[in-house]
Design an enzyme around this catalytic site. Structure first.
Site, PDB file in Angstrom:
ATOM      1  N   CYS A 298     -10.991  50.340  82.750  1.00  0.00           N
ATOM      2  CA  CYS A 298      -9.911  51.247  82.325  1.00  0.00           C
ATOM      3  C   CYS A 298      -8.518  50.800  82.811  1.00  0.00           C
ATOM      4  CB  CYS A 298     -10.182  52.662  82.839  1.00  0.00           C
ATOM      5  SG  CYS A 298      -8.892  53.820  82.343  1.00  0.00           S
TER       6      CYS A 298
ATOM      7  N   LYS B 179     -21.541  60.182  81.253  1.00  0.00           N
ATOM      8  CA  LYS B 179     -20.719  60.777  82.315  1.00  0.00           C
ATOM      9  C   LYS B 179     -21.559  61.683  83.213  1.00  0.00           C
ATOM     10  CE  LYS B 179     -16.762  60.752  79.214  1.00  0.00           C
ATOM     11  NZ  LYS B 179     -15.915  61.507  78.296  1.00  0.00           N
TER      12      LYS B 179
ATOM     13  N   VAL C 147     -11.149  59.189  82.923  1.00  0.00           N
ATOM     14  CA  VAL C 147     -10.678  58.598  84.165  1.00  0.00           C
ATOM     15  C   VAL C 147      -9.269  58.058  83.898  1.00  0.00           C
ATOM     16  CG1 VAL C 147     -12.945  57.984  85.066  1.00  0.00           C
ATOM     17  CG2 VAL C 147     -11.767  56.353  83.589  1.00  0.00           C
TER      18      VAL C 147
ATOM     19  N   GLU D  95      -4.839  62.558  84.829  1.00  0.00           N
ATOM     20  CA  GLU D  95      -3.758  61.900  84.069  1.00  0.00           C
ATOM     21  C   GLU D  95      -3.044  60.870  84.964  1.00  0.00           C
ATOM     22  OE1 GLU D  95      -2.690  61.789  80.790  1.00  0.00           O
ATOM     23  OE2 GLU D  95      -4.616  62.741  80.511  1.00  0.00           O
TER      24      GLU D  95
END
Ligand SMILES: N[C@@H](CCC(=O)N[C@@H](CS)C(=O)NCC(=O)O)C(=O)O
Length: 236
Positions: free
Chosen positions: A14, A41, A54, A70
């Site tokens: 990510c 998840k 995430v 965030e």
């Protein structure tokens, strides 16, 4: 208190997680990283992540636990609670930096469309769209003295673009898509970011292989090119 700690709930690939990891490294803040499987998840994650995404930053302090979600908010929280500021002090400059962080998120969305495009026509359109976004960035860097977005000091916008350029590293191994052609300032910035310890350390050594597998599994136009790309070496 002995139990005080920061936990970064993450995923190996990510780019939004990487921003937070880079900021924490730049600020020399110790943290624990917990990688989860986004395809499966865990219940504890679903319970504390309002958007199911995430990164999350779990803050344990003084016997209490707070969950922040965030990435842009996590970056701002770290600015407000940790030393070694990465935002400029001037309000106008800060507003500019926040806007370019948002542009960085839009660029990540465009990158997602680029690697997901299923036809050649869509792929070429996304490639042009990305190139135009980096043209904007090139213009923005024109008045800049220094190797970072903000000049001499590494800043939050840099934490956002390190992960953006990491995708381009993967794309370059597949072919020359000309996305940064004619953009010397963006290229120089990309190089500086690729050499920064905090940026390098934001992913595990097997990141290129994981990204390779992820892109292959997309079944997109790019995946077909990837299938014939040269084999990958592990990063340092
Ligand atoms: N706006 C969010 C975006 C985060 C995001 O898109 N995370 C992705 C992984 S890179 C995610 O968790 N996706 C899981 C899902 O959408 O189910 C942020 O800046 O934190």
């Amino acid at each position: 208190m002995r139990d005080d700690k920061l936990i970064l709930v993450s995923h190996h690939l990510c780019p939004y997680v990487q921003r937070a990891a880079i900021s924490l490294a730049e600020k020399h803040v110790p943290f624990e990283r917990v990688d989860i499987d986004l395809a499966n998840k865990p219940d504890w994650f679903k319970a504390i992540s309002p958007l199911g995404k995430v990164p999350l930053l779990i803050v344990r302090a003084n016997g209490a636990e707070t969950v922040i979600f965030e990435s842009a908010v996590i970056l701002e929280f770290l600015e407000e609670t940790q030393s070694n500021p990465l935002h400029p002090t001037d309000a106008y400059a800060r507003a500019r930096h926040r806007a370019w962080i948002e542009f960085g998120s839009a660029t990540l969305n465009a990158i997602g469309r680029f690697y997901s495009a299923s036809s050649k026509a869509a792929f070429l359109a996304e490639s042009t769209a990305l190139s135009v976004m980096f043209d904007r960035l090139e213009d923005e860097l024109a008045d800049q003295a220094g190797q970072w977005f903000g000049g001499e000091h590494f800043c939050l916008v840099d934490t956002v673009y390190g992960p953006v350029f990491r995708y381009l590293d993967a794309f370059d191994r597949i072919g020359n898509f000309g996305i940064l052609d004619g953009k010397p300032l963006v290229r120089a910035w990309r190089k500086a970011l690729s050499e920064r310890a905090s940026v390098r350390g934001a992913v595990a050594p097997d990141y290129p292989q994981r990204l390779h597998q992820f892109l292959l599994a997309k079944g997109s136009f790019l995946s077909d090119d990837l299938a014939s790309a040269p084999p990958l070496a592990r990063s340092a």
